[in-house]
Write an enzyme that holds these catalytic residues in place. Sequence first.
Site, PDB file in Angstrom:
ATOM      1  N   LYS A 268       0.778  -1.241   0.005  1.00  0.00           N
ATOM      2  CA  LYS A 268       0.026   0.074   0.084  1.00  0.00           C
ATOM      3  C   LYS A 268       0.773   1.270   0.009  1.00  0.00           C
ATOM      4  CE  LYS A 268      -4.412  -1.432   1.649  1.00  0.00           C
ATOM      5  NZ  LYS A 268      -5.521  -1.359   2.519  1.00  0.00           N
TER       6      LYS A 268
ATOM      7  N   LYS B 193      -4.552  -9.962  -5.705  1.00  0.00           N
ATOM      8  CA  LYS B 193      -5.454 -10.147  -5.133  1.00  0.00           C
ATOM      9  C   LYS B 193      -6.848  -9.046  -5.550  1.00  0.00           C
ATOM     10  CE  LYS B 193      -5.962  -7.607  -0.973  1.00  0.00           C
ATOM     11  NZ  LYS B 193      -7.188  -7.397   0.175  1.00  0.00           N
TER      12      LYS B 193
ATOM     13  N   LYS C  60     -10.127  -3.509  -3.245  1.00  0.00           N
ATOM     14  CA  LYS C  60     -11.063  -2.349  -3.289  1.00  0.00           C
ATOM     15  C   LYS C  60     -10.336  -1.044  -3.858  1.00  0.00           C
ATOM     16  CE  LYS C  60     -13.400  -3.104   1.039  1.00  0.00           C
ATOM     17  NZ  LYS C  60     -12.185  -2.836   1.794  1.00  0.00           N
TER      18      LYS C  60
HETATM   19  N1  AQP Z   1      -9.600 -10.857  -2.690  1.00  0.00           N
HETATM   20  C1  AQP Z   1      -9.784 -11.346  -1.630  1.00  0.00           C
HETATM   21  N2  AQP Z   1     -10.273 -12.659  -1.278  1.00  0.00           N
HETATM   22  C2  AQP Z   1     -10.622 -13.086  -0.372  1.00  0.00           C
HETATM   23  N3  AQP Z   1     -10.991 -12.195   0.687  1.00  0.00           N
HETATM   24  C3  AQP Z   1     -10.476 -11.020   0.660  1.00  0.00           C
HETATM   25  N4  AQP Z   1     -10.533  -9.908   1.504  1.00  0.00           N
HETATM   26  C4  AQP Z   1     -10.250  -8.822   0.820  1.00  0.00           C
HETATM   27  N5  AQP Z   1      -9.890  -8.977  -0.305  1.00  0.00           N
HETATM   28  C5  AQP Z   1     -10.144 -10.296  -0.569  1.00  0.00           C
HETATM   29  C6  AQP Z   1     -11.168 -10.119   2.852  1.00  0.00           C
HETATM   30  O1  AQP Z   1     -12.298  -9.182   3.136  1.00  0.00           O
HETATM   31  C7  AQP Z   1     -12.185  -8.757   4.347  1.00  0.00           C
HETATM   32  C8  AQP Z   1     -12.354  -7.437   4.424  1.00  0.00           C
HETATM   33  O2  AQP Z   1     -11.244  -6.547   4.057  1.00  0.00           O
HETATM   34  P1  AQP Z   1     -10.984  -5.262   4.312  1.00  0.00           P
HETATM   35  O3  AQP Z   1     -11.827  -4.272   3.976  1.00  0.00           O
HETATM   36  O4  AQP Z   1     -10.423  -4.913   5.591  1.00  0.00           O
HETATM   37  O5  AQP Z   1      -9.660  -4.755   3.429  1.00  0.00           O
HETATM   38  P2  AQP Z   1      -8.603  -5.429   2.527  1.00  0.00           P
HETATM   39  O6  AQP Z   1      -8.508  -6.992   3.244  1.00  0.00           O
HETATM   40  O7  AQP Z   1      -7.467  -4.653   2.463  1.00  0.00           O
HETATM   41  O8  AQP Z   1      -9.541  -5.514   1.342  1.00  0.00           O
HETATM   42  P3  AQP Z   1      -9.407  -4.815   0.141  1.00  0.00           P
HETATM   43  O9  AQP Z   1     -10.626  -5.090  -0.948  1.00  0.00           O
HETATM   44  O10 AQP Z   1      -8.076  -5.181  -0.582  1.00  0.00           O
HETATM   45  O11 AQP Z   1      -9.487  -3.282   0.282  1.00  0.00           O
HETATM   46  P4  AQP Z   1      -8.563  -2.158   0.078  1.00  0.00           P
HETATM   47  O12 AQP Z   1      -7.940  -2.179  -1.043  1.00  0.00           O
HETATM   48  O13 AQP Z   1      -9.269  -1.031   0.586  1.00  0.00           O
HETATM   49  O14 AQP Z   1      -7.148  -2.494   1.240  1.00  0.00           O
HETATM   50  C9  AQP Z   1     -11.150  -9.248   5.304  1.00  0.00           C
HETATM   51  O15 AQP Z   1     -11.377 -10.308   5.936  1.00  0.00           O
HETATM   52  C10 AQP Z   1     -10.091  -9.585   4.079  1.00  0.00           C
HETATM   53  O16 AQP Z   1      -9.430 -10.665   4.381  1.00  0.00           O
END
Ligand code: AQP
Length: 327
Positions: free
Chosen positions: A112, A193, A196
Amino acid sequence: MKKRVFTAAQPSGHVHLGNYLGAFRQWASVQDDYDCIFGIVDLHAVTVYQDPEDLQKRTLEFAAILLACGIEPEKAHIMVQSMAPEHAELAWMLTCVTPIGWLQRMTQFKSKSEKQVEVTDGLLQYPVLMAADILLYNAAIVPVGDDQSQHLELTRDIAERFNRLYGETFVIPETKLPTVGARIMGLDDPTKKMSKSETGAGHAIGLLDAPEAARKKIMRATTDSQPHVDFDTMGPGVANLLTIHQALSGWSDEQVKGHFQGMRYGDLKKTVAETVVGFLEPFQERFRGFYSDRGELERTLHQGTEYARSIAADTIRITKRRMGLFS
Ligand code: AQP
């Protein structure tokens, strides 16, 4: 007494199918058997800039998404992190026992921070705040997607270090990963992966994407240079499509192999798209129902936060006493 589950997600962008398969679906599946607190962690979201108006809106939207995923406020508590100041308070106490090197090693911090012009202290501290979220509630089990495994390990390390320094205080939590769908990959680049914060138009299937737009994204998904599915040689793009299908359909490994072995990629994509659209349509209908009642959504969040704070207050009192902080 039921064991406690705490887990959370950030209202930081368009919630996607990876969030659902890796996280929210598991959340709904544990609510009957555990004392569950699910957090909308907006303090985590602001570790990178969020448009303030958008963030407020997304918090409510997020609550409606969780309800549409099957979380029932009669069984599980949905809380908002910034409404419970105990999260930030415990995070500070934990920051003081966390070596900075532990944080600099986190892969999510590295990936990040590469995308930021200026890296904030908040981005580095993110996993300490996450440890505070979990330890505040003495959660025994934390259902997450695979990308959060490293942060969970760090949470355990912080808790153990605190317990050694100040005496037994925190429960050491266990990570719970789904058997299928723990890491859904981007459709445009299956080596990354699904996330968002990736902005590519064909990267993620948003839970609120128009079903026809989702279908198009799947039809354009990156595969590889082979013409059809071969389980012995397939690349990550094909494997990802098969995982999405298996996670949504509930098929066994044998069923998946029997059905898709030798299938041409165009037909594979059509089948996966059909399954995804079949999931999105009723999901979005439920979402619209919950989202239309703002008053009820706000009540759910206030009640969930009140319940969470009643537990958090005890942990803060005990932790302060252990550290010798005057109270
Ligand atoms: N690609 C993924 N596959 C499976 N699980 C996923 N999670 C996120 N991406 C995947 C799971 O979703 C939950 C919530 O995630 P978060 O909102 O805390 O943020 P994150 O893990 O950082 O997810 P993102 O989508 O990648 O968001 P950004 O880009 O904002 O950081 C968690 O349980 C995560 O494991």
